[in-house]
Design an enzyme around this catalytic site. Structure first.
Site, PDB file in Angstrom:
ATOM      1  N   CYS A 189      45.010 -46.328  46.722  1.00  0.00           N
ATOM      2  CA  CYS A 189      44.703 -45.251  45.785  1.00  0.00           C
ATOM      3  C   CYS A 189      45.898 -44.989  44.878  1.00  0.00           C
ATOM      4  O   CYS A 189      45.756 -44.869  43.655  1.00  0.00           O
ATOM      5  CB  CYS A 189      44.321 -43.987  46.551  1.00  0.00           C
ATOM      6  N   CYS A 190      47.095 -44.904  45.466  1.00  0.00           N
ATOM      7  CA  CYS A 190      48.310 -44.675  44.676  1.00  0.00           C
ATOM      8  C   CYS A 190      48.561 -45.830  43.711  1.00  0.00           C
ATOM      9  O   CYS A 190      49.029 -45.616  42.591  1.00  0.00           O
ATOM     10  CB  CYS A 190      49.518 -44.495  45.593  1.00  0.00           C
ATOM     11  N   CYS A 222      48.988 -35.184  44.828  1.00  0.00           N
ATOM     12  CA  CYS A 222      47.537 -35.058  44.661  1.00  0.00           C
ATOM     13  C   CYS A 222      46.969 -34.148  45.751  1.00  0.00           C
ATOM     14  O   CYS A 222      47.442 -34.156  46.895  1.00  0.00           O
ATOM     15  CB  CYS A 222      46.886 -36.434  44.719  1.00  0.00           C
ATOM     16  N   CYS A 261      45.944 -35.383  49.391  1.00  0.00           N
ATOM     17  CA  CYS A 261      47.006 -35.949  50.228  1.00  0.00           C
ATOM     18  C   CYS A 261      48.212 -35.030  50.363  1.00  0.00           C
ATOM     19  O   CYS A 261      49.312 -35.477  50.703  1.00  0.00           O
ATOM     20  CB  CYS A 261      47.438 -37.302  49.659  1.00  0.00           C
ATOM     21  N   CYS A 274      54.726 -42.820  47.098  1.00  0.00           N
ATOM     22  CA  CYS A 274      53.482 -43.282  46.486  1.00  0.00           C
ATOM     23  C   CYS A 274      53.575 -44.736  46.031  1.00  0.00           C
ATOM     24  O   CYS A 274      52.558 -45.390  45.810  1.00  0.00           O
ATOM     25  CB  CYS A 274      53.102 -42.399  45.304  1.00  0.00           C
TER      26      CYS A 274
END
Length: 261
Positions: free
Chosen positions: A131-132, A212, A215, A238
């Site tokens: 995702c990062c 975010c 998280c 990240c």
């Protein structure tokens, strides 16, 4: 000369910056007040084309104020991942106006990448690294190709993986500048009070480090300030930054001798 020729020529030249350059700059500015250091770096064009990379998190106002006091037109890159707290986006706008920043650049993930690799928007729940990569690393990597150096707000006290952070380091062939590397939380608080800077609204609710929303968790008193990030995962960064490898020439006084008034 056409664009292809320029690109080929670029591959044949020496890197923009090397570890030796970072060591030299760390020695040059050893013990120098970060505000004075950044004024010299910007005024004398020491690092070429620069941009600040800011999350507009709990401590971002200090670095942004220092930069804006020298030149409010320095580009400020903000990664809008699509997963931020609403409070962070509001704080970004408040701080930008308050400091008179004139070159805020909002970076977003590639739409096709999101569609192909995170169609549901839930990748953070089973693959936070992936995702990062999509929402932060790749978009910033692309944006930074236009710059010779990036300025970050990282501090050594934030986590064990940032302990020993130097003011200057290299990232590929680009220079990475960490003006507040050796500052403590107390010095940051003093700076906030001195210049009456607005605080991120979530800080008072127990979020000393904010990323975010999915998280980021609250942190109990006494815990590592970044322990609320990716809680439950073996993950501390990240991917934009790696764990710190201290360089010779870094400051070693933990900011105790840096004047801020």
């Amino acid at each position: 000369m056409n664009e292809q020729a320029r690109t080929i020529d670029r591959l044949d030249v020496a890197p923009r910056y090397t570890e030796g350059d970072a060591i030299r700059l760390n020695n040059m500015f050893r013990g120098t007040d970060p505000a004075e250091m950044m004024e010299t770096v910007i005024r004398d064009n020491i690092a070429g084309d620069m941009a600040v990379v800011s999350s507009f998190g709990t401590e971002s106002a200090v670095l942004l104020h220092m930069i804006a006091s020298v030149d409010p037109s320095v580009p400020v890159l903000f990664l809008d991942t699509g997963k931020h707290f609403a409070e962070t986006l509001e704080y970004r706008d408040v701080l930008t106006k308050r400091l008179g920043l004139t070159n805020l650049i909002i970076i977003t993930p590639d739409g096709e990448q999101l569609q192909a690799k995170d169609e549901t928007g839930l990748r953070w729940s089973y693959d936070p690294d992936g995702c990062c990569e999509i929402r932060k690393v790749k978009p910033l990597e692309k944006a930074l190709t236009a710059y010779d150096a990036s300025i970050t707000g990282r501090k050594g006290f934030q986590s064990s993986t940032r302990n020993g952070l130097p003011r200057f380091e290299v990232d590929g062939d680009r220079l990475k500048i960490n003006p507040l590397a050796n500052w403590t939380k107390e010095r940051l608080d003093t700076y906030f009070e001195k210049y009456d800077l607005p605080r991120h609204p979530l800080e008072a609710e127990g979020y000393p480090s904010i990323g975010c929303a999915p998280c980021t968790n609250k942190v109990a008193p006494g815990e590592d300030p970044r322990s609320g990030r990716w809680k439950g995962w073996d993950k501390t960064e990240c991917g934009i930054h790696s764990d710190v490898t201290p360089l010779p020439g870094k400051d070693d006084d933990n900011g105790a001798n840096d004047p801020i008034f």
